[in-house]
Design a protein around this motif. Structure first.
Motif, PDB file in Angstrom:
ATOM      1  N   GLN A   3      23.773  20.802  -7.643  1.00  0.00           N
ATOM      2  CA  GLN A   3      23.409  21.291  -8.974  1.00  0.00           C
ATOM      3  C   GLN A   3      22.897  22.733  -8.905  1.00  0.00           C
ATOM      4  O   GLN A   3      23.333  23.605  -9.670  1.00  0.00           O
ATOM      5  CB  GLN A   3      22.331  20.390  -9.574  1.00  0.00           C
ATOM      6  CG  GLN A   3      21.815  20.873 -10.933  1.00  0.00           C
ATOM      7  CD  GLN A   3      20.505  20.203 -11.319  1.00  0.00           C
ATOM      8  OE1 GLN A   3      20.156  19.148 -10.793  1.00  0.00           O
ATOM      9  NE2 GLN A   3      19.766  20.834 -12.225  1.00  0.00           N
ATOM     10  N   TYR A  31      11.273  23.215  -8.826  1.00  0.00           N
ATOM     11  CA  TYR A  31      11.207  22.565  -7.512  1.00  0.00           C
ATOM     12  C   TYR A  31      10.444  23.406  -6.483  1.00  0.00           C
ATOM     13  O   TYR A  31      10.239  22.974  -5.358  1.00  0.00           O
ATOM     14  CB  TYR A  31      12.627  22.303  -6.988  1.00  0.00           C
ATOM     15  CG  TYR A  31      13.453  21.479  -7.944  1.00  0.00           C
ATOM     16  CD1 TYR A  31      13.279  20.107  -8.051  1.00  0.00           C
ATOM     17  CD2 TYR A  31      14.399  22.086  -8.764  1.00  0.00           C
ATOM     18  CE1 TYR A  31      14.035  19.346  -8.939  1.00  0.00           C
ATOM     19  CE2 TYR A  31      15.154  21.345  -9.664  1.00  0.00           C
ATOM     20  CZ  TYR A  31      14.966  19.976  -9.747  1.00  0.00           C
ATOM     21  OH  TYR A  31      15.698  19.230 -10.624  1.00  0.00           O
ATOM     22  N   ASN A  78      22.849  15.684  -4.528  1.00  0.00           N
ATOM     23  CA  ASN A  78      23.139  16.029  -5.926  1.00  0.00           C
ATOM     24  C   ASN A  78      22.318  17.232  -6.382  1.00  0.00           C
ATOM     25  O   ASN A  78      22.822  18.105  -7.101  1.00  0.00           O
ATOM     26  CB  ASN A  78      22.854  14.830  -6.835  1.00  0.00           C
ATOM     27  CG  ASN A  78      23.863  13.711  -6.644  1.00  0.00           C
ATOM     28  OD1 ASN A  78      24.996  13.953  -6.225  1.00  0.00           O
ATOM     29  ND2 ASN A  78      23.453  12.484  -6.950  1.00  0.00           N
ATOM     30  N   LEU A  79      21.052  17.282  -5.973  1.00  0.00           N
ATOM     31  CA  LEU A  79      20.201  18.418  -6.338  1.00  0.00           C
ATOM     32  C   LEU A  79      20.741  19.709  -5.728  1.00  0.00           C
ATOM     33  O   LEU A  79      20.792  20.751  -6.397  1.00  0.00           O
ATOM     34  CB  LEU A  79      18.767  18.161  -5.862  1.00  0.00           C
ATOM     35  CG  LEU A  79      17.758  19.304  -6.094  1.00  0.00           C
ATOM     36  CD1 LEU A  79      17.657  19.645  -7.573  1.00  0.00           C
ATOM     37  CD2 LEU A  79      16.388  18.939  -5.522  1.00  0.00           C
ATOM     38  N   SER A 106      21.179  10.866  -1.148  1.00  0.00           N
ATOM     39  CA  SER A 106      22.177  11.086  -2.203  1.00  0.00           C
ATOM     40  C   SER A 106      21.586  11.920  -3.339  1.00  0.00           C
ATOM     41  O   SER A 106      22.268  12.784  -3.914  1.00  0.00           O
ATOM     42  CB  SER A 106      22.710   9.756  -2.734  1.00  0.00           C
ATOM     43  OG  SER A 106      21.657   8.965  -3.270  1.00  0.00           O
ATOM     44  N   GLN A 107      20.321  11.687  -3.674  1.00  0.00           N
ATOM     45  CA  GLN A 107      19.665  12.492  -4.711  1.00  0.00           C
ATOM     46  C   GLN A 107      19.498  13.942  -4.259  1.00  0.00           C
ATOM     47  O   GLN A 107      19.669  14.878  -5.052  1.00  0.00           O
ATOM     48  CB  GLN A 107      18.299  11.882  -5.050  1.00  0.00           C
ATOM     49  CG  GLN A 107      18.379  10.566  -5.794  1.00  0.00           C
ATOM     50  CD  GLN A 107      17.031   9.884  -5.934  1.00  0.00           C
ATOM     51  OE1 GLN A 107      16.131  10.056  -5.089  1.00  0.00           O
ATOM     52  NE2 GLN A 107      16.867   9.093  -6.991  1.00  0.00           N
ATOM     53  N   LEU A 108      19.173  14.126  -2.983  1.00  0.00           N
ATOM     54  CA  LEU A 108      19.036  15.484  -2.442  1.00  0.00           C
ATOM     55  C   LEU A 108      20.367  16.215  -2.451  1.00  0.00           C
ATOM     56  O   LEU A 108      20.431  17.417  -2.754  1.00  0.00           O
ATOM     57  CB  LEU A 108      18.479  15.427  -1.020  1.00  0.00           C
ATOM     58  CG  LEU A 108      17.041  14.928  -0.869  1.00  0.00           C
ATOM     59  CD1 LEU A 108      16.704  14.714   0.608  1.00  0.00           C
ATOM     60  CD2 LEU A 108      16.044  15.896  -1.493  1.00  0.00           C
ATOM     61  N   ALA A 138      12.838  12.014  -2.452  1.00  0.00           N
ATOM     62  CA  ALA A 138      14.155  11.649  -2.965  1.00  0.00           C
ATOM     63  C   ALA A 138      15.005  11.085  -1.846  1.00  0.00           C
ATOM     64  O   ALA A 138      14.760  11.343  -0.657  1.00  0.00           O
ATOM     65  CB  ALA A 138      14.830  12.873  -3.576  1.00  0.00           C
ATOM     66  N   THR A 139      16.007  10.313  -2.244  1.00  0.00           N
ATOM     67  CA  THR A 139      16.952   9.776  -1.263  1.00  0.00           C
ATOM     68  C   THR A 139      17.932  10.868  -0.868  1.00  0.00           C
ATOM     69  O   THR A 139      18.032  11.919  -1.532  1.00  0.00           O
ATOM     70  CB  THR A 139      17.730   8.597  -1.862  1.00  0.00           C
ATOM     71  OG1 THR A 139      18.543   9.083  -2.951  1.00  0.00           O
ATOM     72  CG2 THR A 139      16.793   7.507  -2.354  1.00  0.00           C
TER      73      THR A 139
END
Length: 661
Positions: free
Chosen positions: A409, A391, A405-406, A401-403, A398-399
Motif C-alpha cells: 500500500q 505509522y 499488504n501495508l 500477510s498484514q505487513l 501485525a501478521t
C-alpha cells in the motif's frame, strides 16, 4: 644499409624500437636501430662492423649526443619489461656510438639478464636483441609517467615522477624527484612544484595521447624542453598483464552515497534501497512523458543503480551515466559528476538514443513541473503525512500477510510522490553545474563559489540541532535536573524523565520529530531513538557542557553575472534539504515493518533474534522462502570478513580484473 629508421618487423628492431615507431608520437627524437640480424651476420662477416661505423659517421651528427639503449625482441612487451636489466648509455658522442652498441648487445648475455629470463620463463638461447640510437634531448625536466597509479591501482590517475635535467636518476630509481598525481582536474603534488601549470598540462596531454594509442597501462619516459614534451620510450606495465584500460566492464563509486550508507550495510537495506531507486526513477520517466520503448530500454540500468560490493553500497556508474544521458541537458553527465563529487571519463559510456521529439517532450515536462515545484512539494508532503506518518514511531503488531499488504500500500501510493524530490535534485544538478561553468569562466575558485551557495541561512534539516540546544538550555536552567543529567546513567534518566516531569513533553516531542534522524539513518539495521530512547539521553549527556553559539551566516556579495543562477541553485538546494526529511521518515516506518517481520519469524522458530531479519533480503522476507537461520549464519560470517576490508572510494572492473581506489 644496416641502420633502420622506420617501422619494421619486431623480430628485427625489438620491442622498444617497435613502440617508438608504431605510436607515431609527435616530438619523438630522431632514432636509428641497429637490427638483431646485424649481430647474427657479424659472426660470419666481420666486415659489417666497418660498414656500421661508416653509416654512423654518415648519419649521425658530431654536434649531437645520443642515448644508446637495448631493444630485445621480447622486451617492453605486456608480460616482460626488462626494465633495468640491459645496459643503457646516455650522452654518447658520435665517435663512441659503435662501441656502446657493442656494450648494450653484450649486456643481454650477462648473469643478470640470464637470471631475469630464467625467472620469467623466457628462452636463454637464440636471444635476439637490437639496439636503439636516439638523439639526446637537452632536457629542462625529464622523468617517468605511469598511466595508472601503481600504488592505489586507480586507472583514472596519471602519476608523473619528474626531476630537473635528464631524469636518469628517476628511471634507475635512485631519486624520486617530484611526483604529480593527476586525476582529471585534481592534482596532488608530492615535493616541490618544479613544473608549473602549463608544462604539467602538456605532459598530461602527452600521457593521455600514449594511453589512447595503447591497449595496456604504460610506463613512459619523457623529456621536456622549451615548451615541448619529447617521447623517449614506453613499455607496458607488466603488473597489469593483458588488462586493456579501455575495456571498463564496470565502474562503481561511493561518492555522495557514502553519506547515506556508510561502511558495511545489511542485505535488507541494500535490497530495499535498490528497489526504491528503480521504482522512483521509473516513475520519474513516466512523469516526464518518456516513451515506453525508451523506458523499457532504461529499466535494466535503473534496476542496477546501486551495487553491493564486499558489503558496501556503491553507485553503479555505468547505470547512472546511461540513465542521465536521457536528460535534455547538453552536459548532463558532467553536471551529474559535479553534483555527487566524482571525476569520471563520462564519454566512454553508452547513451540512450532519443529523437528530437523525445528530447523536447522531456524538456518541457521537466520545465512545467519545475515551475510548479513549490505547490508540488506541498502536495507531496500532505500526501506523505496522510499515508506514511500514521505509522511513524509506532510498533506494528501485525501478521506477515498484514505487513506485506501495508508495504504494498505504501509503495503503490507514495512512489510517484518521490518523483518531486527527483525533479528538484535534477534542478540542483543543472543550476549548480551551470554555476560552476560560469564561475570557471570568471576565474572564481570553488572555495569562493561554495561561499555564495552556503550563504543561505538555516535550512529545515538544521531544526533538530536547534531543538536539542533548547532542551540542553532548559536542563542547565534547573540545578536539580542538571545534576541528574550529570550523575545518572541514560537508562535511569529515561525511566525518570519519560513521563510526568516538566521536561518530559520536550523530550517526547524531540523523539517524535527527530528520533529517526541519527547517523546512518537510512541503514535499516541502525538503531534509532525511536527504538531506543536512551540514545537521546546519551546525546544530551555528551553535549551537556558544550557552549553553543548561534550559527553565523556570512553575507557574501555574489557577482552580478552569477547572481541569477546562484539564487536558483540555492532555492532548489533548500528545497532538497526540506524534502530529504521525508526519506528519513519513510525508512523509519519501513524499519518498523521489518522489525515486526523479525518478531514474527522468531515466534515461528525461523529466526533466533528479531534483528537477524536484517541479514535477509526484502524478497526473501516477503516470500518466506529459504532456511533463514542458515542464511543468517552464512551472512554473518561474510560480514565479519567484510568488516576487515577497506571501503574504496572507487572500484574499476577491467574485464575480469578489479582495480580499487
Amino acid at each position: 644499409m644496416i641502420l633502420i629508421n622506420s617501422l619494421s618487423d619486431i623480430n628485427e628492431i625489438g620491442g622498444k624500437a617497435y613502440n617508438l615507431f608504431a605510436l607515431k608520437v609527435k616530438n619523438t627524437p630522431p632514432l636509428y636501430v641497429c637490427p638483431a640480424s646485424y649481430f647474427e651476420k657479424l659472426k660470419a662477416d666481420p666486415s659489417l662492423e666497418d660498414k656500421l661505423t661508416a653509416e654512423i659517421d654518415r648519419l649521425l651528427s658530431d654536434k649531437k649526443l645520443y642515448a644508446v639503449r637495448s631493444s630485445a625482441v621480447d622486451e617492453d612487451s605486456a608480460a616482460d619489461s626488462f626494465a633495468g636489466v640491459h645496459d643503457s648509455f646516455l650522452n654518447v658522442p658520435k665517435k663512441q656510438v659503435a662501441l656502446y652498441i657493442e656494450k648494450v648487445y653484450e649486456s643481454a648475455f650477462t648473469d643478470r639478464a640470464k637470471d631475469y629470463r630464467k625467472t620469467r620463463g623466457l628462452p636463454s638461447e637464440g636471444i635476439k636483441i637490437a639496439v636503439v640510437i636516439q638523439e639526446m634531448v637537452n632536457a629542462e625536466f625529464a622523468g617517468v609517467i605511469n598511466t595508472v597509479n601503481p600504488v592505489t591501482d586507480n586507472p583514472d590517475e596519471i602519476v608523473i615522477s619528474v626531476t630537473q635535467g635528464l631524469g636518469d636518476k628517476i628511471v634507475d630509481g635512485s631519486e624520486s624527484g617530484t611526483t604529480y598525481t593527476v586525476n582529471f582536474d585534481k592534482v596532488k603534488i608530492d615535493g616541490k612544484d618544479i613544473l608549473g601549470k602549463k608544462p604539467l598540462r602538456k605532459i598530461v596531454e602527452f600521457a593521455r595521447e600514449i594511453a589512447a594509442k595503447t591497449n595496456s597501462f604504460q610506463d613512459i619516459e619523457f623529456a621536456y624542453r622549451r615548451g615541448k614534451v619529447y617521447f623517449l620510450q614506453a613499455r607496458a606495465i607488466t603488473t597489469y598483464g593483458d588488462i586493456n584500460p579501455h575495456d571498463r566492464n564496470l565502474l562503481i563509486d561511493n561518492s555522495n552515497i557514502v553519506e547515506s550508507f556508510f561502511g558495511v550495510t545489511s542485505p535488507l537495506t541494500f535490497s530495499f534501497a535498490k528497489e526504491v531507486y528503480r521504482d522512483v526513477y521509473c516513475a520519474a520517466l513516466r512523469a516526464g512523458k518518456v516513451r515506453k520503448k525508451i523506458r523499457d530500454a532504461l529499466r535494466p540500468a535503473l534496476s542496477e543503480m546501486l551495487y553491493w560490493y564486499e558489503g558496501k553500497i556503491y553507485y553503479n556508474m555505468n547505470s547512472w551515466y546511461y540513465g542521465v544521458s536521457v536528460l535534455p541537458f547538453k552536459k548532463s553527465a558532467s553536471y551529474f559528476d559535479g553534483m555527487i563529487g566524482v571525476n569520471s571519463k563520462t564519454d566512454t559510456f553508452k547513451k540512450v538514443k532519443m529523437n528530437f521529439f523525445d528530447v523536447a517532450g522531456l524538456f518541457f515536462a521537466f520545465i512545467k513541473k519545475l515551475k510548479n515545484i513549490d505547490s508540488l512539494a506541498d502536495g507531496f508532503e500532505q500526501k506523505f503525512n496522510r499515508i506514511v506518518m500514521p505509522y511513524y514511531g509506532k510498533k506494528l503488531n501485525a501478521t506477515n500477510s498484514q505487513l506485506i499488504n501495508l508495504s504494498k500500500q505504501i509503495e503503490s501510493e507514495i512512489t510517484d510522490g518521490f518523483v518531486i524530490p527527483i525533479i528538484n535534485d535534477l534542478a540542483v544538478m543543472y543550476y549548480f553545474g551551470k554555476l560552476k561553468d560560469k564561475a570557471k569562466k570568471l576565474n572564481i575558485s570553488n572555495e569562493e563559489l561554495n561561499k555564495y551557495i552556503s550563504s543561505q541561512g538555516e535550512v529545515k534539516s538544521a531544526e533538530s540541532a536547534s531543538k536539542l540546544v533548547e532542551i540542553i538550555n532548559r536542563i542547565k536552567a534547573d540545578e536539580k535536573i542538571f545534576s541528574d543529567f550529570t550523575d545518572l546513567d541514560e537508562r535511569t534518566l529515561c525511566e525518570k524523565y519519560r513521563e510526568g516531569t516538566d521536561l518530559s513533553p520536550l523530550l517526547k516531542e524531540y523523539i517524535n520529530n527527530f528520533g529517526a534522524r541519527v547517523m546512518d539513518e537510512l541503514k535499516l539495521e541502525t538503531v534509532t531513538m525511536i527504538e531506543d530512547e536512551t540514545l537521546l539521553y546519551s546525546l544530551i549527556k555528551t553535549n551537556l557542557n558544550t557552549q553553543f553559539k548561534k550559527p553565523e551566516y556570512e553575507r557574501v556579495d555574489i557577482p552580478k553575472k552569477l547572481k541569477g543562477t546562484a539564487e536558483k541553485a540555492k532555492k532548489y538546494m533548500r528545497m532538497r534539504e526540506r524534502l530529504r526529511l521525508y526519506r528519513t521518515y519513510l525508512y523509519s516506518v519501513v524499519r518498523n515493518i521489518f522489525l515486526q517481520f523479525g518478531e514474527n519469524y522468531c515466534a515461528d522458530g525461523r529466526l533466533q533474534d528479531k534483528r537477524d531479519i536484517f541479514y535477509l533480503t526484502k524478497q526473501e522476507i516477503l516470500s518466506g522462502d529459504g532456511d533463514f537461520i542458515k542464511l543468517v549464519k552464512e551472512r554473518k560470517a561474510d560480514e565479519k570478513i567484510w568488516l576487515e576490508k577497506p571501503a574504496f572510494d572507487r572500484v574499476v572492473f577491467l574485464v575480469d580484473t578489479r582495480l580499487s581506489t
